[in-house]
Design a protein around this motif. Structure first.
Motif, PDB file in Angstrom:
ATOM      1  N   VAL A  87      26.568 -23.308  30.815  1.00 39.31           N
ATOM      2  CA  VAL A  87      26.773 -24.673  30.305  1.00 39.31           C
ATOM      3  C   VAL A  87      28.194 -25.139  30.596  1.00 39.31           C
ATOM      4  O   VAL A  87      28.399 -26.276  31.051  1.00 39.31           O
ATOM      5  CB  VAL A  87      26.457 -24.754  28.797  1.00 39.31           C
ATOM      6  CG1 VAL A  87      26.842 -26.112  28.228  1.00 39.31           C
ATOM      7  CG2 VAL A  87      24.986 -24.471  28.551  1.00 39.31           C
ATOM      8  N   PHE A  88      29.194 -24.287  30.363  1.00 39.00           N
ATOM      9  CA  PHE A  88      30.585 -24.651  30.663  1.00 39.00           C
ATOM     10  C   PHE A  88      30.721 -25.048  32.128  1.00 39.00           C
ATOM     11  O   PHE A  88      31.372 -26.041  32.462  1.00 39.00           O
ATOM     12  CB  PHE A  88      31.530 -23.485  30.372  1.00 39.00           C
ATOM     13  CG  PHE A  88      31.916 -23.299  28.927  1.00 39.00           C
ATOM     14  CD1 PHE A  88      31.330 -24.001  27.906  1.00 39.00           C
ATOM     15  CD2 PHE A  88      32.896 -22.368  28.593  1.00 39.00           C
ATOM     16  CE1 PHE A  88      31.688 -23.820  26.578  1.00 39.00           C
ATOM     17  CE2 PHE A  88      33.278 -22.172  27.276  1.00 39.00           C
ATOM     18  CZ  PHE A  88      32.667 -22.894  26.266  1.00 39.00           C
ATOM     19  N   GLN A  89      30.112 -24.277  33.032  1.00 33.98           N
ATOM     20  CA  GLN A  89      30.207 -24.546  34.465  1.00 33.98           C
ATOM     21  C   GLN A  89      29.530 -25.861  34.825  1.00 33.98           C
ATOM     22  O   GLN A  89      30.076 -26.653  35.603  1.00 33.98           O
ATOM     23  CB  GLN A  89      29.582 -23.404  35.272  1.00 33.98           C
ATOM     24  CG  GLN A  89      29.797 -23.532  36.773  1.00 33.98           C
ATOM     25  CD  GLN A  89      31.252 -23.462  37.155  1.00 33.98           C
ATOM     26  OE1 GLN A  89      31.961 -22.558  36.733  1.00 33.98           O
ATOM     27  NE2 GLN A  89      31.719 -24.394  37.945  1.00 33.98           N
ATOM     28  N   GLU A  90      28.366 -26.131  34.248  1.00 32.29           N
ATOM     29  CA  GLU A  90      27.658 -27.384  34.511  1.00 32.29           C
ATOM     30  C   GLU A  90      28.490 -28.585  34.060  1.00 32.29           C
ATOM     31  O   GLU A  90      28.602 -29.581  34.780  1.00 32.29           O
ATOM     32  CB  GLU A  90      26.300 -27.393  33.809  1.00 32.29           C
ATOM     33  CG  GLU A  90      25.292 -26.442  34.418  1.00 32.29           C
ATOM     34  CD  GLU A  90      24.026 -26.293  33.581  1.00 32.29           C
ATOM     35  OE1 GLU A  90      23.909 -26.917  32.503  1.00 32.29           O
ATOM     36  OE2 GLU A  90      23.142 -25.535  34.014  1.00 32.29           O
ATOM     37  N   LYS A 106      26.599 -10.486  25.466  1.00 30.29           N
ATOM     38  CA  LYS A 106      26.508 -10.736  26.904  1.00 30.29           C
ATOM     39  C   LYS A 106      25.509 -11.837  27.214  1.00 30.29           C
ATOM     40  O   LYS A 106      25.754 -12.699  28.057  1.00 30.29           O
ATOM     41  CB  LYS A 106      26.135  -9.458  27.649  1.00 30.29           C
ATOM     42  CG  LYS A 106      27.274  -8.493  27.798  1.00 30.29           C
ATOM     43  CD  LYS A 106      26.867  -7.321  28.659  1.00 30.29           C
ATOM     44  CE  LYS A 106      28.106  -6.599  29.116  1.00 30.29           C
ATOM     45  NZ  LYS A 106      27.869  -5.774  30.281  1.00 30.29           N
ATOM     46  N   SER A 107      24.375 -11.813  26.536  1.00 29.37           N
ATOM     47  CA  SER A 107      23.357 -12.838  26.744  1.00 29.37           C
ATOM     48  C   SER A 107      23.887 -14.216  26.390  1.00 29.37           C
ATOM     49  O   SER A 107      23.738 -15.179  27.148  1.00 29.37           O
ATOM     50  CB  SER A 107      22.128 -12.508  25.895  1.00 29.37           C
ATOM     51  OG  SER A 107      21.204 -13.560  25.931  1.00 29.37           O
ATOM     52  N   ARG A 108      24.521 -14.335  25.230  1.00 27.01           N
ATOM     53  CA  ARG A 108      25.074 -15.620  24.791  1.00 27.01           C
ATOM     54  C   ARG A 108      26.219 -16.060  25.695  1.00 27.01           C
ATOM     55  O   ARG A 108      26.368 -17.238  26.004  1.00 27.01           O
ATOM     56  CB  ARG A 108      25.559 -15.545  23.343  1.00 27.01           C
ATOM     57  CG  ARG A 108      24.504 -15.220  22.331  1.00 27.01           C
ATOM     58  CD  ARG A 108      23.413 -16.290  22.311  1.00 27.01           C
ATOM     59  NE  ARG A 108      22.531 -16.129  21.185  1.00 27.01           N
ATOM     60  CZ  ARG A 108      21.348 -15.534  21.242  1.00 27.01           C
ATOM     61  NH1 ARG A 108      20.897 -15.052  22.367  1.00 27.01           N
ATOM     62  NH2 ARG A 108      20.599 -15.425  20.164  1.00 27.01           N
ATOM     63  N   GLN A 109      27.026 -15.106  26.139  1.00 26.68           N
ATOM     64  CA  GLN A 109      28.147 -15.433  27.012  1.00 26.68           C
ATOM     65  C   GLN A 109      27.644 -16.010  28.338  1.00 26.68           C
ATOM     66  O   GLN A 109      28.208 -16.980  28.856  1.00 26.68           O
ATOM     67  CB  GLN A 109      29.013 -14.206  27.265  1.00 26.68           C
ATOM     68  CG  GLN A 109      30.265 -14.501  28.067  1.00 26.68           C
ATOM     69  CD  GLN A 109      31.073 -13.273  28.366  1.00 26.68           C
ATOM     70  OE1 GLN A 109      30.515 -12.204  28.608  1.00 26.68           O
ATOM     71  NE2 GLN A 109      32.387 -13.409  28.351  1.00 26.68           N
ATOM     72  N   GLU A 110      26.578 -15.442  28.869  1.00 29.28           N
ATOM     73  CA  GLU A 110      26.000 -15.965  30.108  1.00 29.28           C
ATOM     74  C   GLU A 110      25.473 -17.380  29.904  1.00 29.28           C
ATOM     75  O   GLU A 110      25.687 -18.255  30.756  1.00 29.28           O
ATOM     76  CB  GLU A 110      24.893 -15.038  30.607  1.00 29.28           C
ATOM     77  CG  GLU A 110      25.409 -13.729  31.158  1.00 29.28           C
ATOM     78  CD  GLU A 110      24.300 -12.734  31.474  1.00 29.28           C
ATOM     79  OE1 GLU A 110      23.110 -13.110  31.455  1.00 29.28           O
ATOM     80  OE2 GLU A 110      24.634 -11.570  31.761  1.00 29.28           O
ATOM     81  N   GLN A 111      24.811 -17.617  28.776  1.00 23.69           N
ATOM     82  CA  GLN A 111      24.303 -18.959  28.480  1.00 23.69           C
ATOM     83  C   GLN A 111      25.443 -19.968  28.371  1.00 23.69           C
ATOM     84  O   GLN A 111      25.398 -21.051  28.969  1.00 23.69           O
ATOM     85  CB  GLN A 111      23.510 -18.967  27.175  1.00 23.69           C
ATOM     86  CG  GLN A 111      22.200 -18.237  27.220  1.00 23.69           C
ATOM     87  CD  GLN A 111      21.559 -18.158  25.836  1.00 23.69           C
ATOM     88  OE1 GLN A 111      22.187 -18.467  24.823  1.00 23.69           O
ATOM     89  NE2 GLN A 111      20.307 -17.724  25.790  1.00 23.69           N
ATOM     90  N   VAL A 112      26.450 -19.608  27.607  1.00 23.27           N
ATOM     91  CA  VAL A 112      27.581 -20.509  27.385  1.00 23.27           C
ATOM     92  C   VAL A 112      28.342 -20.736  28.693  1.00 23.27           C
ATOM     93  O   VAL A 112      28.721 -21.883  29.004  1.00 23.27           O
ATOM     94  CB  VAL A 112      28.517 -19.962  26.282  1.00 23.27           C
ATOM     95  CG1 VAL A 112      29.812 -20.742  26.205  1.00 23.27           C
ATOM     96  CG2 VAL A 112      27.795 -19.972  24.940  1.00 23.27           C
ATOM     97  N   SER A 113      28.536 -19.703  29.482  1.00 25.82           N
ATOM     98  CA  SER A 113      29.243 -19.837  30.762  1.00 25.82           C
ATOM     99  C   SER A 113      28.517 -20.790  31.693  1.00 25.82           C
ATOM    100  O   SER A 113      29.148 -21.600  32.379  1.00 25.82           O
ATOM    101  CB  SER A 113      29.400 -18.472  31.437  1.00 25.82           C
ATOM    102  OG  SER A 113      30.249 -17.643  30.686  1.00 25.82           O
TER     103      SER A 113
END
Length: 75
Positions: free
Chosen positions: A48-51, A39-46
């Motif tokens: 970055v994807f959004q940016e 969950k932590s990594r998914q939030e980080q990656v999400s």
């Protein structure tokens, strides 16, 4: 990028979730991350994807405006 972040990023890119990636790691006989790490990594990656998506959309809008002005196709 650490291996957990890379695994989450890759799995998100191809549409896999936590369970499917866990099964893949099990097939490889490799240890897998915890649900909280996922969950932590998914939030980080999400984030970055959004940016990146926002920057690309802004660039596309600017490029479209430039092309429209060149073609005199502006309302």
């Amino acid at each position: 990028m650490n291996v957990n972040t890379a695994a989450v990023s890759g799995s998100m890119a191809i549409g896999l979730g936590f369970s499917q990636l866990g099964e893949f790691f099990a097939a490889l006989d490799r240890p897998f991350m915890s649900k909280s790490t996922w969950k932590s990594r998914q939030e980080q990656v999400s984030t970055v994807f959004q940016e990146v998506a926002n920057k690309e959309m802004e660039k596309a809008a600017k490029d479209g405006a430039i092309l429209a002005r060149k073609c005199v196709d502006v309302d």
